[in-house]
Each structure stands twice: as structure tokens, then as C-alpha cells.
Design a protein around this motif. Sequence first.
Motif, PDB file in Angstrom:
ATOM      1  N   ARG A 192     -18.886   6.783  45.959  1.00 54.65           N
ATOM      2  CA  ARG A 192     -19.618   7.644  45.030  1.00 54.65           C
ATOM      3  C   ARG A 192     -21.101   7.346  45.130  1.00 54.65           C
ATOM      4  N   LEU A 193     -21.901   8.381  45.079  1.00 53.62           N
ATOM      5  CA  LEU A 193     -23.346   8.210  45.006  1.00 53.62           C
ATOM      6  C   LEU A 193     -23.760   8.120  43.540  1.00 53.62           C
ATOM      7  N   PRO A 194     -24.761   7.319  43.223  1.00 55.17           N
ATOM      8  CA  PRO A 194     -25.224   7.251  41.826  1.00 55.17           C
ATOM      9  C   PRO A 194     -25.927   8.549  41.442  1.00 55.17           C
ATOM     10  N   ARG A 195     -25.604   9.048  40.267  1.00 59.39           N
ATOM     11  CA  ARG A 195     -26.182  10.324  39.837  1.00 59.39           C
ATOM     12  C   ARG A 195     -26.681  10.242  38.400  1.00 59.39           C
ATOM     13  N   ALA A 196     -27.683  11.069  38.114  1.00 56.89           N
ATOM     14  CA  ALA A 196     -28.176  11.213  36.749  1.00 56.89           C
ATOM     15  C   ALA A 196     -27.223  12.116  35.974  1.00 56.89           C
ATOM     16  N   THR A 197     -27.477  12.272  34.688  1.00 53.46           N
ATOM     17  CA  THR A 197     -26.583  13.077  33.852  1.00 53.46           C
ATOM     18  C   THR A 197     -26.541  14.539  34.288  1.00 53.46           C
ATOM     19  N   ASP A 198     -27.615  15.009  34.948  1.00 54.89           N
ATOM     20  CA  ASP A 198     -27.627  16.401  35.411  1.00 54.89           C
ATOM     21  C   ASP A 198     -27.015  16.561  36.800  1.00 54.89           C
ATOM     22  N   GLY A 199     -26.488  15.461  37.358  1.00 52.87           N
ATOM     23  CA  GLY A 199     -25.846  15.526  38.663  1.00 52.87           C
ATOM     24  C   GLY A 199     -26.757  15.215  39.834  1.00 52.87           C
ATOM     25  N   ALA A 200     -28.054  15.060  39.578  1.00 53.53           N
ATOM     26  CA  ALA A 200     -28.987  14.764  40.665  1.00 53.53           C
ATOM     27  C   ALA A 200     -28.768  13.342  41.172  1.00 53.53           C
ATOM     28  N   ILE A 201     -28.846  13.172  42.481  1.00 58.06           N
ATOM     29  CA  ILE A 201     -28.659  11.852  43.086  1.00 58.06           C
ATOM     30  C   ILE A 201     -29.817  10.940  42.689  1.00 58.06           C
ATOM     31  N   ARG A 202     -29.500   9.726  42.280  1.00 58.14           N
ATOM     32  CA  ARG A 202     -30.523   8.753  41.892  1.00 58.14           C
ATOM     33  C   ARG A 202     -31.094   8.085  43.146  1.00 58.14           C
ATOM     34  N   LEU A 203     -32.074   8.738  43.736  1.00 55.91           N
ATOM     35  CA  LEU A 203     -32.687   8.210  44.951  1.00 55.91           C
ATOM     36  C   LEU A 203     -33.434   6.905  44.693  1.00 55.91           C
ATOM     37  N   ASP A 204     -33.899   6.703  43.455  1.00 53.40           N
ATOM     38  CA  ASP A 204     -34.591   5.453  43.150  1.00 53.40           C
ATOM     39  C   ASP A 204     -33.653   4.258  43.298  1.00 53.40           C
ATOM     40  N   ILE A 205     -32.397   4.445  42.898  1.00 50.97           N
ATOM     41  CA  ILE A 205     -31.410   3.373  43.034  1.00 50.97           C
ATOM     42  C   ILE A 205     -31.093   3.127  44.507  1.00 50.97           C
TER      43      ILE A 205
END
Length: 349
Positions: free
Chosen positions: A288-301
Motif C-alpha cells: 500500500r502507498l501512504p495516502r492522505a484523507t483525500d486519497g492523494a499519495i503522500r509524496l513527502d513520506i
Amino acid sequence: MPEFVTETVLKRDLFSETRKGHFAGAAQEKIIRRVVTAAPFWSRPLGWVLARREIAALRAVKGVIGTPQIISVDKDGLFRHWSEGTPLHLGRPKDAAWYRDAHRLLRALRRQGITHNDLAKPQNWLMTPEGLAAVIDFQLASRHRRRGPLYRIMAYEDFRHLLKQKRAFAPHLLSPTGARLLARRSLPSRIWMATGKKVYNLVTRGLFRWSDGEGTHDRIEHEGPEIVEALLAHPGVGDVALATFPLPKKGVGIYAFAEAKEGMPLSALDGIGLDTSARPDHLQPVARLPRATDGAIRLDILQLIAMNQMTELDSLVAGNDELSGIAHAIAARRLNFSDRRIAKAEPKN
């Protein structure tokens, strides 16, 4: 000595492996374990040379606020207390108080006859939670029993490198006198830059595959679309995210995270071959890729994982158990264990 429990590997190179963990029965106290015997047999002798320098320096600065405190030494390496703080290139202190405390710390090292010799790297400076200065990584440090010319030159260069950090992160605090000192390299430093540094770069970036982590060419912009398209064409890949990391030789590498489709085992994505001109330097399948609540991938992580910035990763995902679990599952299988940096990827003033 109690049993050491490894929590994560912070860094791995040809001279040692640095692990973060705790002693059994004391999980609340963070400990750093440098394991020299984890290095290849052919580079281990030099690894022990560096470790002995670090051990001697840490013993000399025992009790000095802002330095790592050594615990013990054994046949495999050393144990020391964890130094809490944010690396300078991420903390970017702008307050004069931090630089005053850094100057205090350098004076304390001088009183013990220690020169650090590697303070040009901002990742060797920390900003503690209290806003004070700390230094780490004493592998190149020197212990001087006499305050002769060599000591004075090395001490001067340590101070000049502090001014270099001030110029980079708080230029408004750099006085005209500081600017003049910064421009005035010592003679050995000038000779080193003209001769020895070139040999050093040849050996470390070529033979030992180190890097100073700088890079200017935005490969993601130019090569990223082709890489993403090729990976998404694989039947087992559901989504893709790209990050950057420093290559062994000067430049920036592309680190690709390929998310497996639901129900697809990660093993099905191992060894994906891309028949394209653009290829990632590291390709890591993830569940799983880390995502924000809106589904956007957390590229910072993902950027922190690609750069092996585990301390910063812990801070970023603290308080979010689900996100922390996803991030640490990816980090546990990461492919980059260098602590080198990419200045372009850091926050700006």
C-alpha cells in the motif's frame, strides 16, 4: 551488557552498519549501535580505524552537552546514546541562539582537544527539541594532545564550517567579519581542495560508491512520465509514485514505489523489467502507498523513505497509527541506506 534489540537500520556503508534500538527491558531509552563487523571483510580494517577515532573522541567529550554519549565498546563495534534532534538541512535554524550555542559547543570540544573535521556536512549538525546545537558522527574526529599548528588549523576549519552553515541557513546573521573568515580557507584546506579532494571523490564515489548527495538535473520531470507509464502497464501494478535520492556518483537517482493491485502478492512484482530508455535506479514493490484523507499519495513520506531519513519519518507519521504502519512497512524493505542528502529536495528559507 543487556541484549540489544534492533528497531531499524539507519545507515549502511562499506565501513559499518548503524542501528537504532534499545536494550532489553528498557524500550523507552533509544540507543545507537554501530556494527563494524557488519562491513565486508576487505573494508573492515578501515572501518575499525574510523570506529577507533570515534570511540576516542566520544570518550574525550563524555559529559559535553550536545555530543553523543558513549556507553560501551565490544568486539563488534560500539554503543552510544541516541542524540535527539533534527538535521540542520531540515531544521534550518534562523535564530541567532542556535548559532551561539553551536559556537559554545565548538569551544567545549576545543577544551577537550577534539576537532570534529566533518562539520561541512549539515547532516552532522542537529537542532535539538530545545533549540540547541548538537553534533554527531565523530568517525573523522581527531584528538589532539598538543595545541600545535595542526590543531589550530583543524579547529579553524571546524569554526569556518559553522559559518558555512550560517551562510546557508541564516545569511542575515552572517557578519562582515564572518564572511571574510568564511572566504579565507587555511592553506591545507586549499591544497586539499586542489589535490586530495579529487582523489577522495574518485575513491569514495567510484570504488566505495559514496556520494555527497548533490544533484541538479530534474530526472523525474524528464524521465518520470515514461517510467510511470511503463510500470502501470504491468498487470500487477495498481499505482506508482516516484521520489529522488542521491546516486553514488554525483547526481540524483529515481526511486520508484510500485503499489500492488489488491490481492496481488508483492512477489509478483519482484524483478519487473522495463523495456524503456528511462528506468528507475531503485524499484520497490509495496502493498500500500501512504495516502492522505483525500486519497492523494503522500509524496513527502515516500521522499523521506527514499532518502533514508528515518528520524524525520518517525516525526512525520507520529500520532497516526494507520499511516505509521504503512510507512514503516515500506521503510522496512527500503533499498537506500545512505545518509547522503539532496539540497534541491530540502525546504527553502
